[in-house]
Design a protein around this motif. Structure first.
Motif, short mmCIF file in Angstrom:
data_model
loop_
_atom_site.label_atom_id
_atom_site.label_comp_id
_atom_site.label_asym_id
_atom_site.label_seq_id
_atom_site.Cartn_x
_atom_site.Cartn_y
_atom_site.Cartn_z
N THR A 27 -7.14 4.16 -4.58
CA THR A 27 -7.55 4.34 -5.98
C THR A 27 -6.96 3.20 -6.83
O THR A 27 -6.16 2.41 -6.34
CB THR A 27 -7.02 5.67 -6.54
N ALA A 28 -7.38 3.16 -8.09
CA ALA A 28 -6.84 2.16 -9.01
C ALA A 28 -5.32 2.24 -9.02
O ALA A 28 -4.63 1.23 -8.89
CB ALA A 28 -7.40 2.41 -10.41
N TYR A 29 -4.83 3.47 -9.16
CA TYR A 29 -3.38 3.67 -9.18
C TYR A 29 -2.75 3.13 -7.91
O TYR A 29 -1.78 2.37 -7.95
CB TYR A 29 -3.09 5.18 -9.32
N GLU A 30 -3.32 3.50 -6.75
CA GLU A 30 -2.72 3.11 -5.47
C GLU A 30 -2.77 1.60 -5.24
O GLU A 30 -1.85 1.01 -4.65
CB GLU A 30 -3.42 3.82 -4.31
N ASN A 31 -3.85 0.97 -5.72
CA ASN A 31 -3.95 -0.48 -5.59
C ASN A 31 -2.83 -1.19 -6.35
O ASN A 31 -2.26 -2.15 -5.86
CB ASN A 31 -5.31 -0.97 -6.08
N VAL A 32 -2.54 -0.69 -7.53
CA VAL A 32 -1.46 -1.30 -8.33
C VAL A 32 -0.11 -0.96 -7.72
O VAL A 32 0.78 -1.82 -7.57
CB VAL A 32 -1.55 -0.85 -9.80
N PRO A 89 11.53 1.76 -5.92
CA PRO A 89 11.55 3.21 -5.66
C PRO A 89 10.35 3.90 -6.30
O PRO A 89 9.75 3.39 -7.25
CB PRO A 89 12.85 3.67 -6.30
N LYS A 90 10.05 5.08 -5.76
CA LYS A 90 8.82 5.76 -6.12
C LYS A 90 8.73 6.11 -7.60
O LYS A 90 7.68 5.94 -8.22
CB LYS A 90 8.68 7.03 -5.27
N THR A 143 5.78 5.07 -10.20
CA THR A 143 4.98 6.03 -10.95
C THR A 143 4.98 5.69 -12.45
O THR A 143 3.93 5.67 -13.11
CB THR A 143 5.54 7.46 -10.76
N HIS A 144 6.17 5.41 -12.95
CA HIS A 144 6.32 5.13 -14.37
C HIS A 144 5.59 3.84 -14.76
O HIS A 144 4.77 3.82 -15.68
CB HIS A 144 7.81 5.03 -14.70
N ASP A 145 5.88 2.76 -14.02
CA ASP A 145 5.33 1.45 -14.38
C ASP A 145 3.81 1.38 -14.22
O ASP A 145 3.13 0.81 -15.07
CB ASP A 145 5.96 0.34 -13.51
#
Lengths: 225, 303
Positions: A94-99, A109-110, A114-116
């Motif tokens: 997904t877009a999120y996962e690509n970034v 770290p995770k 998530t935040h960035d």
């Protein structure tokens, strides 16, 4: 921050770029224009370490690129965001996962990821496309994901090689707006393009290349050949 | 930060392993076959060695003395014989000892016990049990004993020539070694090729991802290691499957071998210890996996 001193790069007897002298300062927005094969892409590849300088010197933040070992190149690339015409997104993410992918490989770290990532997707205007796959997005949106990924390391330099090559006019101008916004936030932007209208709109430094050489430099330039 | 990277590398390796299930199954299977051949060779080799050793230990010359010969005379003969260079050891078994051990051996046979009870004299002769230093000495020693000046005291020299059995076993042993090692080498080679090809396909399937990883600044080891991890997964899976196949075979085989050879092999005996066999299988599998993935990475992963 980038300084070319009489740089030449040769591919099998053919000089892709020849005797280039060029300096780019922090915070600049520089457009590099020229026909295909003029040496724009080679110039950019030298900066992010994809190709090596044959003659002359190339300094990035006063570090001689030739002095970097192969193991150091990844760390150079974490300072530089790169965007291509073909976006190079992973279709199964997904877009999120690509970034997030860009931050994962650098060992963040995770919770920071998530935040960035959500913040960056917000900056590029894709907040509501976070969980969409590339296939579910328009060309412009995909290029925004690619730009978001390039921003994941908070780079000091963003290199965009024909980022609007596959986009229509409206989307192209939106991408340009985004690049200008990124530039205003302090990142140096280097844009290689054919698109006359874009360059004329930017009203910033333009470097015209022809047959591997810089044929013209304008401080507030237009696209001329 | 490093441990997160390590975790992600292992996770990517695991993803590679299960994403192409049939490819992984083939790679694991060919490794299982290789390890099975290796284990079979090893175990057959060990069994044959144990058998040879066992038979060699059982070879001796029994010198039965006439009953009227005194114990002192026999012990004198023993000390003289012990001077001979080809003799390793001589054990004296007196008539009484021979009877006792005979009784014990047949303690559950009432008929023998009864008939022994009716005897007033000990029917068993005193004996010297002679062991030679090497197998080839036995016929010579046996012949000399029956010809020597002790011949008058000796009732019978008993020597069972097991040399032909031992020779046959030795031939089997060297055949096992040659055939086993040959097959193992061939299958190691096949396994390397198959795993190499599997990793090559994974690299091909992930070429986009690798390209992007490079662009966003992944270090070389971060890009390379998932492929090596993938081959380590093949190695671990294959060794576990092979040892699970080995355990029931051992459970079936060892008790029967013990009866047949009169040995006392257990799964703790050196050469039959399952942990050691598992360690050998795992080490072999890891070496094969790492060799093939390294070659594939060198050839196909341009970093």
């Amino acid at each position: 921050m980038i300084r070319f001193e009489k740089v030449t790069k040769t591919y099998k007897d053919k000089k892709a770029i020849e005797n280039i002298d060029l300096e780019i300062k922090h915070g600049e927005f520089v457009s590099i224009v020229g026909v295909s094969g003029a040496g724009k892409s080679t110039l950019l590849k030298l900066i992010f370490g994809e190709e090596k300088v044959d003659e002359g010197k190339l300094y990035i933040d006063d570090i001689d690129i030739a002095s970097l070992a192969d193991e150091d190149i990844p760390y150079l690339r974490r300072k530089i965001g790169i965007v291509f015409q073909d976006m190079k997104l992973l279709p199964k993410k997904t877009a999120y996962e690509n970034v997030a992918f860009a931050m994962e490989v650098a060992g963040y770290p995770k919770d920071k990821i998530t935040h960035d990532v959500s913040k960056i997707l917000d900056i590029v205007g894709l907040k509501d496309k976070t969980h969409n796959f590339p296939d579910e997005m328009s060309g412009g949106e995909k290029q925004r994901v690619a730009i978001a990924r390039a921003l994941a390391h908070k780079p000091v330099l963003l290199i965009a090689d024909e980022p609007t090559g596959n986009l229509d006019e409206v989307n192209s101008f939106e991408i340009l707006d985004l690049l200008q916004k990124i530039n205003q936030l302090g990142t140096t932007v280097l844009l290689a393009t054919h698109a006359r209208d874009l360059v004329n709109k930017i009203q910033k430094r333009v470097i015209t290349m022809d047959k591997g050489r810089i044929s013209m430099e304008q401080a507030k330039g237009h696209y001329k050949l | 930060m490093e441990s997160i990277a390590l975790f992600r590398v292992i996770k990517t390796g695991a993803t590679n392993f299960y994403r192409n299930f049939w490819l992984s199954a083939t790679a694991t299977l060919i490794m299982v076959i290789t390890l099975a051949i290796l284990t079979l060779t090893l175990v057959t080799f060990n069994i044959t060695s144990v058998a040879i050793q066992n038979i060699q230990e059982r070879v001796d010359i029994s010198v039965y003395f006439k009953t009227q010969v005194s114990e002192q005379q026999i012990l004198d003969i023993r000390s003289e014989l012990e001077q001979l260079p080809e003799i390793a050891s001589i054990k004296y078994v007196s008539a009484a000892e021979a009877l006792a051990s005979f009784k014990e051996k047949h303690s559950d046979n009432q008929l023998i016990q009864d008939s022994l009870g009716q005897l007033t004299d000990n029917p068993l002769p005193p004996t010297l049990q002679v062991k030679a230093k090497s197998l080839d000495e036995y016929p010579k020693i046996a012949e000399e004993l029956s010809k020597s000046n002790y011949a008058a005291f000796i009732d019978k020299v008993n020597f069972q020539d097991n040399r032909s059995v031992i020779e046959r076993l030795s031939r089997i042993l060297s055949a096992v070694k040659r055939l086993g090692v040959g097959m193992a080498v061939v299958f190691c080679f096949i396994a390397i090729l198959v795993i190499f090809n599997t990793i090559r396909l994974t690299i091909f399937n992930r070429r986009e991802e690798v390209e992007i990883m490079k662009l966003v600044g992944a270090t070389n080891w971060y890009i390379r290691w998932p492929f090596i991890i993938e081959s380590i997964f093949y190695a671990i899976a294959a060794s576990i499957i092979t040892i699970l196949l080995t355990i029931p075979i051992f459970n079936y085989l060892l008790p029967r071998l013990n009866i047949y050879l009169g040995t006392n092999l257990t799964s703790n005996t050196w050469g039959f210890n399952l942990w050691i066999i598992f360690a050998i299988q795992l080490a072999t599998a890891l070496i094969l996996g790492i060799i093939s993935s390294t070659i594939a990475i060198r050839r196909y992963l341009r970093i």
